[in-house]
Design a protein around this motif. Structure first.
Motif, PDB file in Angstrom:
ATOM      1  N   ALA A   1     -12.441  -4.395   1.628  1.00  0.00           N
ATOM      2  CA  ALA A   1     -13.758  -4.916   1.277  1.00  0.00           C
ATOM      3  C   ALA A   1     -14.109  -6.149   2.100  1.00  0.00           C
ATOM      4  O   ALA A   1     -15.253  -6.323   2.522  1.00  0.00           O
ATOM      5  N   LYS A   2     -13.127  -7.007   2.366  1.00  0.00           N
ATOM      6  CA  LYS A   2     -13.381  -8.216   3.165  1.00  0.00           C
ATOM      7  C   LYS A   2     -13.617  -7.861   4.634  1.00  0.00           C
ATOM      8  O   LYS A   2     -14.461  -8.455   5.299  1.00  0.00           O
ATOM      9  N   ALA A   3     -12.872  -6.890   5.147  1.00  0.00           N
ATOM     10  CA  ALA A   3     -12.995  -6.513   6.553  1.00  0.00           C
ATOM     11  C   ALA A   3     -14.316  -5.799   6.841  1.00  0.00           C
ATOM     12  O   ALA A   3     -14.916  -5.986   7.891  1.00  0.00           O
ATOM     13  N   ASP A   4     -14.750  -4.968   5.884  1.00  0.00           N
ATOM     14  CA  ASP A   4     -15.998  -4.214   6.074  1.00  0.00           C
ATOM     15  C   ASP A   4     -16.757  -4.203   4.755  1.00  0.00           C
ATOM     16  O   ASP A   4     -16.549  -3.312   3.918  1.00  0.00           O
ATOM     17  N   PRO A   5     -17.646  -5.176   4.545  1.00  0.00           N
ATOM     18  CA  PRO A   5     -18.377  -5.269   3.275  1.00  0.00           C
ATOM     19  C   PRO A   5     -19.167  -4.011   2.916  1.00  0.00           C
ATOM     20  O   PRO A   5     -19.431  -3.756   1.751  1.00  0.00           O
ATOM     21  N   SER A   6     -19.527  -3.188   3.915  1.00  0.00           N
ATOM     22  CA  SER A   6     -20.257  -1.956   3.611  1.00  0.00           C
ATOM     23  C   SER A   6     -19.375  -0.951   2.867  1.00  0.00           C
ATOM     24  O   SER A   6     -19.865  -0.048   2.196  1.00  0.00           O
ATOM     25  N   LYS A   7     -18.061  -1.105   2.981  1.00  0.00           N
ATOM     26  CA  LYS A   7     -17.126  -0.216   2.278  1.00  0.00           C
ATOM     27  C   LYS A   7     -16.643  -0.807   0.961  1.00  0.00           C
ATOM     28  O   LYS A   7     -15.806  -0.223   0.284  1.00  0.00           O
ATOM     29  N   ALA A   8     -17.163  -1.976   0.595  1.00  0.00           N
ATOM     30  CA  ALA A   8     -16.721  -2.653  -0.630  1.00  0.00           C
ATOM     31  C   ALA A   8     -17.156  -1.862  -1.860  1.00  0.00           C
ATOM     32  O   ALA A   8     -18.292  -1.412  -1.962  1.00  0.00           O
ATOM     33  N   ILE A   9     -16.229  -1.692  -2.766  1.00  0.00           N
ATOM     34  CA  ILE A   9     -16.500  -1.019  -4.043  1.00  0.00           C
ATOM     35  C   ILE A   9     -16.070  -1.968  -5.147  1.00  0.00           C
ATOM     36  O   ILE A   9     -14.945  -2.465  -5.153  1.00  0.00           O
ATOM     37  N   ALA A  10     -16.984  -2.216  -6.072  1.00  0.00           N
ATOM     38  CA  ALA A  10     -16.638  -3.050  -7.234  1.00  0.00           C
ATOM     39  C   ALA A  10     -15.803  -2.183  -8.172  1.00  0.00           C
ATOM     40  O   ALA A  10     -16.318  -1.511  -9.049  1.00  0.00           O
ATOM     41  N   ARG A  11     -14.505  -2.200  -7.948  1.00  0.00           N
ATOM     42  CA  ARG A  11     -13.610  -1.294  -8.669  1.00  0.00           C
ATOM     43  C   ARG A  11     -12.963  -2.003  -9.841  1.00  0.00           C
ATOM     44  O   ARG A  11     -12.583  -3.163  -9.751  1.00  0.00           O
TER      45      ARG A  11
ATOM     46  N   LEU B   1      -4.870  -3.944  -0.893  1.00  0.00           N
ATOM     47  CA  LEU B   1      -5.433  -3.221   0.242  1.00  0.00           C
ATOM     48  C   LEU B   1      -6.923  -2.959   0.018  1.00  0.00           C
ATOM     49  O   LEU B   1      -7.726  -3.074   0.937  1.00  0.00           O
ATOM     50  N   ASP B   2      -7.301  -2.629  -1.221  1.00  0.00           N
ATOM     51  CA  ASP B   2      -8.722  -2.461  -1.549  1.00  0.00           C
ATOM     52  C   ASP B   2      -9.484  -3.752  -1.256  1.00  0.00           C
ATOM     53  O   ASP B   2     -10.583  -3.727  -0.706  1.00  0.00           O
ATOM     54  N   GLY B   3      -8.896  -4.888  -1.640  1.00  0.00           N
ATOM     55  CA  GLY B   3      -9.527  -6.185  -1.404  1.00  0.00           C
ATOM     56  C   GLY B   3      -9.665  -6.497   0.078  1.00  0.00           C
ATOM     57  O   GLY B   3     -10.692  -6.999   0.532  1.00  0.00           O
ATOM     58  N   LYS B   4      -8.615  -6.190   0.860  1.00  0.00           N
ATOM     59  CA  LYS B   4      -8.661  -6.435   2.306  1.00  0.00           C
ATOM     60  C   LYS B   4      -9.714  -5.555   2.977  1.00  0.00           C
ATOM     61  O   LYS B   4     -10.426  -5.998   3.879  1.00  0.00           O
TER      62      LYS B   4
ATOM     63  N   MET C   1      -6.946  13.270  -9.214  1.00  0.00           N
ATOM     64  CA  MET C   1      -5.624  12.788  -9.590  1.00  0.00           C
ATOM     65  C   MET C   1      -4.795  12.561  -8.329  1.00  0.00           C
ATOM     66  O   MET C   1      -4.876  13.319  -7.378  1.00  0.00           O
ATOM     67  N   TYR C   2      -4.001  11.483  -8.381  1.00  0.00           N
ATOM     68  CA  TYR C   2      -3.127  11.128  -7.268  1.00  0.00           C
ATOM     69  C   TYR C   2      -1.728  10.865  -7.801  1.00  0.00           C
ATOM     70  O   TYR C   2      -1.559  10.420  -8.936  1.00  0.00           O
ATOM     71  N   ARG C   3      -0.737  11.100  -6.940  1.00  0.00           N
ATOM     72  CA  ARG C   3       0.632  10.662  -7.237  1.00  0.00           C
ATOM     73  C   ARG C   3       0.711   9.180  -6.909  1.00  0.00           C
ATOM     74  O   ARG C   3       0.142   8.729  -5.914  1.00  0.00           O
ATOM     75  N   LEU C   4       1.422   8.431  -7.723  1.00  0.00           N
ATOM     76  CA  LEU C   4       1.626   7.011  -7.447  1.00  0.00           C
ATOM     77  C   LEU C   4       2.706   6.889  -6.373  1.00  0.00           C
ATOM     78  O   LEU C   4       3.888   7.074  -6.637  1.00  0.00           O
ATOM     79  N   GLU C   5       2.258   6.628  -5.167  1.00  0.00           N
ATOM     80  CA  GLU C   5       3.163   6.454  -4.044  1.00  0.00           C
ATOM     81  C   GLU C   5       2.527   5.498  -3.057  1.00  0.00           C
ATOM     82  O   GLU C   5       1.331   5.222  -3.124  1.00  0.00           O
ATOM     83  N   ALA C   6       3.315   4.994  -2.165  1.00  0.00           N
ATOM     84  CA  ALA C   6       2.863   3.964  -1.232  1.00  0.00           C
ATOM     85  C   ALA C   6       1.969   4.568  -0.146  1.00  0.00           C
ATOM     86  O   ALA C   6       2.359   4.706   1.004  1.00  0.00           O
ATOM     87  N   THR C   7       0.753   4.944  -0.548  1.00  0.00           N
ATOM     88  CA  THR C   7      -0.233   5.471   0.388  1.00  0.00           C
ATOM     89  C   THR C   7      -1.576   4.816   0.101  1.00  0.00           C
ATOM     90  O   THR C   7      -1.774   4.203  -0.947  1.00  0.00           O
ATOM     91  N   VAL C   8      -2.493   4.980   1.032  1.00  0.00           N
ATOM     92  CA  VAL C   8      -3.846   4.457   0.853  1.00  0.00           C
ATOM     93  C   VAL C   8      -4.636   5.454   0.009  1.00  0.00           C
ATOM     94  O   VAL C   8      -4.619   6.654   0.272  1.00  0.00           O
ATOM     95  N   LEU C   9      -5.312   4.956  -1.018  1.00  0.00           N
ATOM     96  CA  LEU C   9      -6.171   5.809  -1.843  1.00  0.00           C
ATOM     97  C   LEU C   9      -7.610   5.575  -1.401  1.00  0.00           C
ATOM     98  O   LEU C   9      -8.193   4.532  -1.691  1.00  0.00           O
ATOM     99  N   ASP C  10      -8.153   6.529  -0.705  1.00  0.00           N
ATOM    100  CA  ASP C  10      -9.518   6.411  -0.217  1.00  0.00           C
ATOM    101  C   ASP C  10     -10.422   7.185  -1.168  1.00  0.00           C
ATOM    102  O   ASP C  10     -10.534   8.406  -1.071  1.00  0.00           O
TER     103      ASP C  10
END
Length: 194
Positions: A78-88, A73-76, A38-47
């Motif tokens: 994935a484009k920058a590093d395809p190895s980190k791409a997750i079909a979310r 940000l998830d889309g960016k 669970m995460y709080r909805l706030e302007a942070t990166v969710l890794d």
């Protein structure tokens, strides 16, 4: 609603809804229903490696902007590093209902087709064995500052739910134009479901 999303999922919660959820759910229940973290909805990166992300939030433009920013940000990433791409897959449960303004914002932000939107009609919340609360912390702001009347329907539906359980309330009193609107909505509900 969690069962509508199969598999493991991350749950991103509107901070104003977090304490409300504590009244009727537990962390173990959420885990049993596939919530990974669970995460709080706030302007942070969710890794997170989770393939499903559920946002549970009130319909508000600042919160929609955070959701859009996280999705983009998830889309960016994935484009920058395809190895980190997750079909979310993204899911948004609006509490109590989605507004046209928020839908329009999601459309203009080009993510509307990438997120499944549902509404969670959070009705009366039991705070004790004989105490119910209609938790709507932003109602004053919505009605009197933003002139947004979507919460009146929720109030009328909640009263209607009580009437369905305990019978028609013979006398309802209220003050002001919004009370009158709630009574009119309630009359419409009662006419359709006597």
């Amino acid at each position: 609603h969690l069962k509508q999303v199969p598999g493991e999922k991350d749950l991103v919660l509107d901070p104003e809804l977090m304490t409300l959820l504590n009244h009727f759910t537990t962390a173990s229940f959420l885990k049993q229903n596939g919530v990974n973290k669970m995460y709080r909805l706030e302007a942070t990166v969710l890794d997170s490696p989770c393939k499903n992300r559920i946002y549970l939030t009130r319909p508000s433009l600042p919160l929609m902007k955070i959701i859009v920013d996280q999705m983009k940000l998830d889309g960016k990433t994935a484009k920058a590093d395809p190895s980190k791409a997750i079909a979310r897959s993204y899911f948004l449960f609006a509490v109590p209902q989605m507004t046209a303004c928020c839908e329009s914002f999601l459309e203009q932000s080009a993510v509307f087709g990438d997120i499944m939107i549902s509404e969670w009609q959070l009705d009366l919340v039991p705070l004790d064995s004989d105490l119910l609360s209609l938790e709507m912390p932003s109602i004053f702001t919505d009605l009197f500052l933003a002139q947004d009347r979507h919460s009146l329907r929720t109030i009328a539906q909640s009263i209607n739910s009580l009437q369905a359980l305990f019978g028609r309330i013979p006398y309802i009193a209220g003050l002001g134009k919004y009370s009158k609107m709630v009574k009119e909505l309630l009359d419409v509900f009662c006419a359709h479901h006597p």
